[in-house]
Design an enzyme around this catalytic site. Sequence first.
Site, PDB file in Angstrom:
ATOM      1  N   SER A  43     -20.463   3.132  -3.743  1.00  0.00           N
ATOM      2  CA  SER A  43     -19.519   3.814  -2.855  1.00  0.00           C
ATOM      3  C   SER A  43     -18.153   3.167  -2.998  1.00  0.00           C
ATOM      4  CB  SER A  43     -19.986   3.723  -1.399  1.00  0.00           C
ATOM      5  OG  SER A  43     -19.925   2.381  -0.932  1.00  0.00           O
ATOM      6  N   LEU A 107     -21.747  -1.505  -1.135  1.00  0.00           N
ATOM      7  CA  LEU A 107     -20.657  -1.348  -0.166  1.00  0.00           C
ATOM      8  C   LEU A 107     -19.668  -2.473  -0.402  1.00  0.00           C
ATOM      9  CD1 LEU A 107     -19.482   0.018   2.421  1.00  0.00           C
ATOM     10  CD2 LEU A 107     -20.794  -1.654   3.737  1.00  0.00           C
ATOM     11  N   ILE A 138     -23.108  -6.154  -2.051  1.00  0.00           N
ATOM     12  CA  ILE A 138     -21.746  -6.218  -1.521  1.00  0.00           C
ATOM     13  C   ILE A 138     -20.803  -6.330  -2.714  1.00  0.00           C
ATOM     14  CG2 ILE A 138     -20.142  -7.440  -0.033  1.00  0.00           C
ATOM     15  CD1 ILE A 138     -22.519  -6.097   1.411  1.00  0.00           C
ATOM     16  N   LYS A 139     -19.814  -5.443  -2.754  1.00  0.00           N
ATOM     17  CA  LYS A 139     -18.886  -5.410  -3.885  1.00  0.00           C
ATOM     18  C   LYS A 139     -17.730  -6.376  -3.654  1.00  0.00           C
ATOM     19  CE  LYS A 139     -18.028  -1.226  -5.597  1.00  0.00           C
ATOM     20  NZ  LYS A 139     -17.705   0.228  -5.618  1.00  0.00           N
ATOM     21  N   ILE A 140     -17.532  -7.255  -4.627  1.00  0.00           N
ATOM     22  CA  ILE A 140     -16.414  -8.196  -4.613  1.00  0.00           C
ATOM     23  C   ILE A 140     -15.627  -7.996  -5.905  1.00  0.00           C
ATOM     24  CG2 ILE A 140     -15.726 -10.630  -4.687  1.00  0.00           C
ATOM     25  CD1 ILE A 140     -18.133 -11.326  -3.028  1.00  0.00           C
TER      26      ILE A 140
END
Length: 363
Positions: A43, A107, A138-140
Amino acid sequence: MKATQRLHNLGQSIWLDNITRGLLDSGTLKRYIDELSVTGLTSNPTIFDQAIKNGTAYDAAVREKLAQNKSGEELFFELALDDISRAAALFRSVNDRTDGVDGWVSLEVSPLLAYDTTSTLAAAKDLYKRAGQPNVFIKIPGTEEGVPAIEEAIFAGIPINVTLLFSREQYLAAADAFLRGVERRIDAGLNPSVPSVASLFVSRWDAAIMGKVPDPLSNQLGIAIARRTYKAYRTLLDSPRWQRAFNAGARPQRLLWASTGTKDPKASDVLYIKALAAPLTVNTIPEATLKAFADHGEIGAILAADGGDCEEVLAQFGRAGIDIDALAARLQDEGAKSFVQSWNDLMAVITAKSAALQRAAAQ
């Protein structure tokens, strides 16, 4: 057999680059899982922006959050976490069946934190905990400031999707951060099996130079960069450093192809799907491209572990005046700024939607 099933059987995971409440409520996402071999999704703020602005699917939830005195970023993350958690539940059986290799949803932390290591790490820990599902990445961003946060997040046991990677060098920096986190877990006596993917953006390369190179080179740069990066990926997996970690219980950080929708209307609508087939990788595909590939897609030759002719192709771009290193840095910087702009647009949409619903309730 659909092309999506054949690609899945080859060993590449097909993820959907989209999530909306409408996809969940209508059963469309479940149908993609059952019929198009989709085993995960990603997303981004733009996806949520369009869904909230252009429809009513989120209105009831927004009213509920407003009644709880939620607003802005806090309200958005509550909406997003609801969707992400529902999607993660749909993919949970895939995640269980593959022992955590597949079945992930992603996300991202606020793009406003892209250059703030400490805040990025804190946000990643908070979002993962609040998601309430184990199969959430978790997107970093793999920016210079994001790299230390990646290492710390992996050391903390948080599954991470490293985003905004555009080159072999940027990928290797992210992979090194992942490995450092894993090695620290091994040294600390912790389980080193922390899932992660590294997302290389492909089509933006070709969009950036459209009309600036000879026609035979059109739509070839992104694929050549991907092949060069795939060679680095395979070389890393063959290295003694990685094999020591693997022997201690770590698992590979899979390479993920992102931005794989064709930007050039004159090119094949499944160009990057056909060209980037490879086992132990992921392709996160826009919805329209996914349906096109299921309808008329073909699988090309599997990517060569040695990168094939990528260096020869990249040399041709150099002779055509394209500075690959400078463009990679520019694309990552522009990507970070674009994410910030999308985030700001999303916050404006949340504010406008909230105001409109409050006005309607007062009438």
